[in-house]
Design a protein around this motif. Structure first.
Motif, PDB file in Angstrom:
ATOM      1  N   ARG A 126      -0.136   2.622   6.083  1.00 59.68           N
ATOM      2  CA  ARG A 126      -0.774   1.311   6.212  1.00 59.68           C
ATOM      3  C   ARG A 126      -2.127   1.289   5.512  1.00 59.68           C
ATOM      4  NH1 ARG A 126      -2.610  -2.241  11.286  1.00 59.68           N
ATOM      5  NH2 ARG A 126      -4.195  -3.412  10.148  1.00 59.68           N
ATOM      6  N   GLU A 127      -2.857   2.417   5.631  1.00 60.14           N
ATOM      7  CA  GLU A 127      -4.187   2.448   5.040  1.00 60.14           C
ATOM      8  C   GLU A 127      -4.129   2.304   3.529  1.00 60.14           C
ATOM      9  OE1 GLU A 127      -6.474   5.336   7.415  1.00 60.14           O
ATOM     10  OE2 GLU A 127      -7.088   5.952   5.409  1.00 60.14           O
ATOM     11  N   ARG A 128      -3.150   2.937   2.894  1.00 60.68           N
ATOM     12  CA  ARG A 128      -3.086   2.914   1.436  1.00 60.68           C
ATOM     13  C   ARG A 128      -2.349   1.701   0.897  1.00 60.68           C
ATOM     14  NH1 ARG A 128      -7.085   5.150  -0.359  1.00 60.68           N
ATOM     15  NH2 ARG A 128      -7.678   4.385   1.663  1.00 60.68           N
ATOM     16  N   LEU A 129      -1.327   1.230   1.598  1.00 63.15           N
ATOM     17  CA  LEU A 129      -0.522   0.139   1.052  1.00 63.15           C
ATOM     18  C   LEU A 129      -1.006  -1.216   1.528  1.00 63.15           C
ATOM     19  CD1 LEU A 129       3.112   1.540   1.340  1.00 63.15           C
ATOM     20  CD2 LEU A 129       1.545   1.691  -0.561  1.00 63.15           C
ATOM     21  N   GLY A 130      -1.892  -1.254   2.512  1.00 62.73           N
ATOM     22  CA  GLY A 130      -2.315  -2.534   3.066  1.00 62.73           C
ATOM     23  C   GLY A 130      -1.306  -3.025   4.086  1.00 62.73           C
ATOM     24  N   PRO A 131      -1.712  -3.981   4.924  1.00 58.55           N
ATOM     25  CA  PRO A 131      -0.854  -4.368   6.048  1.00 58.55           C
ATOM     26  C   PRO A 131       0.466  -5.009   5.627  1.00 58.55           C
ATOM     27  CG  PRO A 131      -2.772  -5.801   5.893  1.00 58.55           C
ATOM     28  CD  PRO A 131      -2.987  -4.689   4.920  1.00 58.55           C
ATOM     29  N   ARG A 132       0.465  -5.684   4.471  1.00 58.58           N
ATOM     30  CA  ARG A 132       1.655  -6.452   4.101  1.00 58.58           C
ATOM     31  C   ARG A 132       2.788  -5.556   3.613  1.00 58.58           C
ATOM     32  NH1 ARG A 132       2.653 -11.976   2.247  1.00 58.58           N
ATOM     33  NH2 ARG A 132       4.040 -11.924   0.462  1.00 58.58           N
ATOM     34  N   PHE A 169       3.991  -3.256   6.216  1.00 57.91           N
ATOM     35  CA  PHE A 169       4.856  -3.892   7.208  1.00 57.91           C
ATOM     36  C   PHE A 169       6.299  -3.928   6.707  1.00 57.91           C
ATOM     37  CE2 PHE A 169       6.741  -7.293   9.714  1.00 57.91           C
ATOM     38  CZ  PHE A 169       6.313  -6.935  10.975  1.00 57.91           C
ATOM     39  N   LEU A 214      -2.286   0.306  -5.167  1.00 67.64           N
ATOM     40  CA  LEU A 214      -2.188   1.290  -4.114  1.00 67.64           C
ATOM     41  C   LEU A 214      -3.466   2.069  -3.881  1.00 67.64           C
ATOM     42  CD1 LEU A 214       1.229   2.365  -5.297  1.00 67.64           C
ATOM     43  CD2 LEU A 214       0.726   1.080  -3.253  1.00 67.64           C
ATOM     44  N   ALA A 215      -4.552   1.376  -3.815  1.00 70.47           N
ATOM     45  CA  ALA A 215      -5.758   2.008  -3.335  1.00 70.47           C
ATOM     46  C   ALA A 215      -6.218   3.171  -4.189  1.00 70.47           C
ATOM     47  CB  ALA A 215      -5.537   2.482  -1.909  1.00 70.47           C
ATOM     48  N   ASP A 247      -7.994  -1.322   7.851  1.00 73.94           N
ATOM     49  CA  ASP A 247      -6.774  -0.553   8.102  1.00 73.94           C
ATOM     50  C   ASP A 247      -7.028   0.913   8.443  1.00 73.94           C
ATOM     51  OD1 ASP A 247      -5.011  -2.741   7.633  1.00 73.94           O
ATOM     52  OD2 ASP A 247      -5.384  -2.497   5.495  1.00 73.94           O
ATOM     53  N   LYS A 284      -6.348  -0.086  15.195  1.00 77.38           N
ATOM     54  CA  LYS A 284      -6.572  -0.138  13.761  1.00 77.38           C
ATOM     55  C   LYS A 284      -7.684  -1.148  13.491  1.00 77.38           C
ATOM     56  CE  LYS A 284      -3.605   2.182  11.027  1.00 77.38           C
ATOM     57  NZ  LYS A 284      -4.020   3.015   9.895  1.00 77.38           N
ATOM     58  N   LEU A 318      -5.074  -9.388  12.705  1.00 78.58           N
ATOM     59  CA  LEU A 318      -4.258  -8.873  11.604  1.00 78.58           C
ATOM     60  C   LEU A 318      -3.565 -10.001  10.839  1.00 78.58           C
ATOM     61  CD1 LEU A 318      -2.843  -6.521  10.102  1.00 78.58           C
ATOM     62  CD2 LEU A 318      -1.136  -6.521  11.917  1.00 78.58           C
ATOM     63  N   LEU A 366      -1.808 -10.679   6.383  1.00 82.53           N
ATOM     64  CA  LEU A 366      -0.452 -10.509   5.859  1.00 82.53           C
ATOM     65  C   LEU A 366      -0.173 -11.508   4.747  1.00 82.53           C
ATOM     66  CD1 LEU A 366       1.583  -9.887   9.113  1.00 82.53           C
ATOM     67  CD2 LEU A 366       0.878  -8.240   7.416  1.00 82.53           C
TER      68      LEU A 366
END
Lengths: 409, 126, 142
Positions: free
Chosen positions: A72-78, A81, B56-57, C27, C40, C66, C70
């Protein structure tokens, strides 16, 4: 003795990845249909899961962050998910199949239909998760699962012509009557089953449950480099047994009892007893692994308190997810759908979600802010990038091949 | 207001042109005496001028391996611009949940500093 | 219980340090001082300072925080769902004041006491109504 017991996390994780119910059937099915022509895929998968499980375990030990946390941290919440939805569904379907697998092992033993065993099996899995220490759990089921070594003994006892076998492994040939798309479809299913994402979820979370830290890195690596190759060797021996005994006779595998045939032919009743114990422990262990992984992924995405080191009261949402997953999984089995077909399909969908799990691991394993000096070396990075490419190709090809071959018919 | 109102917001320059979206917000820890409120202050925004510029960060991380991924990340972020918060004249919340907000600048895109190797000067004060 | 793994020197908040909102804060996992996962960091709350700049006043947590992140339709779906599930005022977010965040590293460390009724209403409800009545729920399996 303590040294031996310290590697049971790796063994249990690998059993869930290589010799759970789907793989028991898939390995012998592939052996019976394709002989030795797909052994190279299994070897490819063993190296791949070693590379990424080692990275995920190292990230967990050094930074304290489990895999889905960093997804989640690297890909973001979307995007995370989307990955959560895919990975959770695959893990849930696998859990359903494992529950059925434990039931099938009990059916072989008792002649009572596996469906009648499902409620008791589901309850037993829950009690183990609810009450048993993580280390006790992994020792009991990891070590008991090793009874499957009987497949290795059986192959040795059959005394095959090793030179011939080696020739067939290194020069894979399509058996008559099989098309190339079908061959590739089973290849991808086999590869995806070796690299199923719940293995890294479980392994990294298990490392945190065991409170690994930077000084446990050697232990972590021993777990990976003993556990996964051992799991792969078990799967290989199942495939070899099927290739030696079932392939020449043209016997197709569609039930668990046929998986045991090569051992029965080679070692008789005693061998069969070991197979039963091994299958029971392996499927039960895989049921624990997948049920916990359902909870781990959801809890880590949302940041909840999770794990067996907390009292269930203190991790209520995590335990609720595990309970609901078990209930849904058991109800799925009770509808009477073929559990083995379920895992076959879920493996192909798993292949599609694989890159979204492994890319963040590779990225974080290179990040000094998390890893300090324990970042990836040149070898881990070369293999990591190579496997990411393979995974990407497999994930793109999985669905088209599935439709083209009508799921390997 | 919330950070989510800023992240992803469309950026309008002084001529009224849409020059991209906010891809990141830089925060600096202020010493208590220098400002009224201690804590993390918004120092400025990173503007992505191309649609596909988040990978990707990888951008602005002190990460230099493995090669193919870093090369892709550099390529994807090479057109990023830096706007200090003092250049922001107005910011509006999104009209409804899930849609981007708007940030208005007091200058043109051409006068903003490009961030070529973002991660290298992230912590040294741009 | 000490934090596990032990916090790294240099993660403490020091004046002059710069952070990327996207990569250092959003996040990230928030843990208590003993390392227990708390939440989080779903979003940050910003308030204006007297000189016109914005200051981070709190970390927002929970599904309503959150939801907008999204983007698009999933954002509105989760938002609608979360609003129907909450009992309190719907524009209220669970929050951890930024002053409680003492370290920014691989995880954010917060000094918030773990028993805070406004932090996890869903966890509290599930604990009281589903998990706690089951036998043995008070003992850690280990």
């Amino acid at each position: 003795m303590k040294r031996v017991l310290a590697v049971t996390l790796g063994i249990l994780t690998a059993i869930g990845g290589f010799v759970d119910i789907g793989d028991l059937v898939a390995s012998s099915l592939v052996g019976a249909r394709f002989g030795f022509a797909l052994v190279w895929v299994l070897l490819l998968g063993v190296v791949g899961i070693c590379v990424y499980a080692e990275m995920a375990g190292r990230v967990a030990a050094v930074s304290g962050r489990p895999t889905f946390d960093i997804v989640r941290e690297r890909l973001g919440p979307r995007v995370a998910f989307a990955n959560l939805t895919g990975s959770f569904l695959v893990t849930l379907l696998t859990l359903a199949a494992e529950l059925a697998g434990v039931g099938l092992a009990l059916e072989l033993l008792s002649s009572v239909s596996y469906l009648l065993w499902i409620p008791a099996v589901t309850f037993a899995v829950w009690v183990v998760i609810w009450r048993t220490k993580f280390e006790t759990m992994e020792r009991i089921f990891g070590l008991a699962g090793l009874s499957l070594i009987v497949f290795i003994v059986a192959v040795l006892h059959l005394d095959p012509r090793w030179g011939d076998m080696w020739q067939q492994v290194t020069h894979p040939q399509l058996p008559a009557g099989e098309g190339l798309p079908t061959y590739l479809y089973y290849g991808i299913a086999l590869f995806a089953s070796a690299m199923t994402p719940y293995e890294v979820f479980f392994f990294s979370s298990g490392g945190i449950e065991e409170r690994w830290s930077r000084k446990d890195l050697i232990n972590e690596r021993v777990n990976v480099f003993l556990g996964f190759p051992l799991g792969g060797l078990l799967a290989l021996s199942i495939m070899t047994g099927a290739a030696l005994v079932l392939h020449p006779e043209g016997i197709a595998v569609d039930h668990l009892s046929q998986v045991a045939l090569p051992v029965v032919v080679s070692l008789g009743k005693v061998g069969f007893a070991f197979v039963l114990l091994g299958v029971f422990a392996a499927t039960f262990g895989a049921a624990l692994e997948t049920a916990l992984s359902c909870g781990y992924t959801v809890a880590q995405y949302f940041g909840w308190t999770w794990g067996k080191t907390h009292a269930p009261r203190a991790a209520a949402r995590f335990h609720l997810v595990v309970i609901v997953s078990l209930l849904v999984g058991s109800m799925l089995v009770l509808t009477g759908i073929d559990p083995i077909k379920v895992t076959e399909y879920s493996l192909v969908f798993a292949a599609v979600a694989l890159p979204l799990t492994y890319l963040p691991i590779l990225v974080v394993a290179n990040d000094r802010e998390y890893m300090g000096e324990a970042v990836n070396g040149r070898l881990a990075n070369s293999l990591g990038v190579l496997y990411l490419l393979i995974i990407l190709v497999a994930s793109l090809a999985a669905l088209p091949l599935m439709f083209a071959t009508k799921a390997g018919l | 207001m919330r950070l989510a109102d800023l992240m992803g917001a469309r950026v309008i320059d002084v001529t009224g042109r849409d020059i991209g979206h906010v891809s990141d917000v830089r925060l600096t820890e202020a010493a208590a005496p220098s400002r009224r409120l201690p804590g993390l202050h918004v120092a400025g925004i990173v503007i992505a001028t191309r649609r596909r510029s988040r990978l990707l960060a990888y951008d602005h991380r002190p990460v230099d391996a493995p090669w193919p991924l870093t090369a892709l990340a550099r390529r994807a972020t090479r057109h990023a611009l830096w706007a200090p918060w003092t250049a922001v004249t107005a910011h509006r919340r999104p009209p409804r949940t899930g849609e981007p907000g708007t940030v208005t600048l007091d200058q043109t895109a051409a006068s903003l500093t490009p961030l070529r190797d973002m991660h290298a000067h992230w912590n040294s004060g741009t | 219980m000490p934090q596990h793994p032990p916090p790294r020197p240099g993660d403490e908040r020091t004046p002059g340090r710069a952070y990327s909102a996207r990569f250092h804060l959003l996040d990230r996992q928030i843990v208590t001082e003993d390392g227990t996962p708390l939440a989080k960091a779903d979003d940050l709350e910003l308030i204006p300072d007297s000189d016109g700049s914005l200051v981070v006043s709190a970390v927002l947590i929970g599904p309503t925080a959150l939801a907008p992140r999204l983007r698009g339709r999933p954002a509105r779906l989760l938002n609608a769902l979360a609003r129907r599930l909450t009992t309190g005022p719907t524009d209220h977010h669970a929050r951890i004041a930024m002053g409680h965040i003492i370290r920014i590293g691989a995880a954010l460390t917060a000094t918030t006491p773990p028993v805070d009724a406004t932090l996890h209403p869903l966890e509290d409800w599930i604990r009281d109504n589903v998990i706690a009545p089951l036998p043995g729920s008070g003992h850690a399996p280990g």
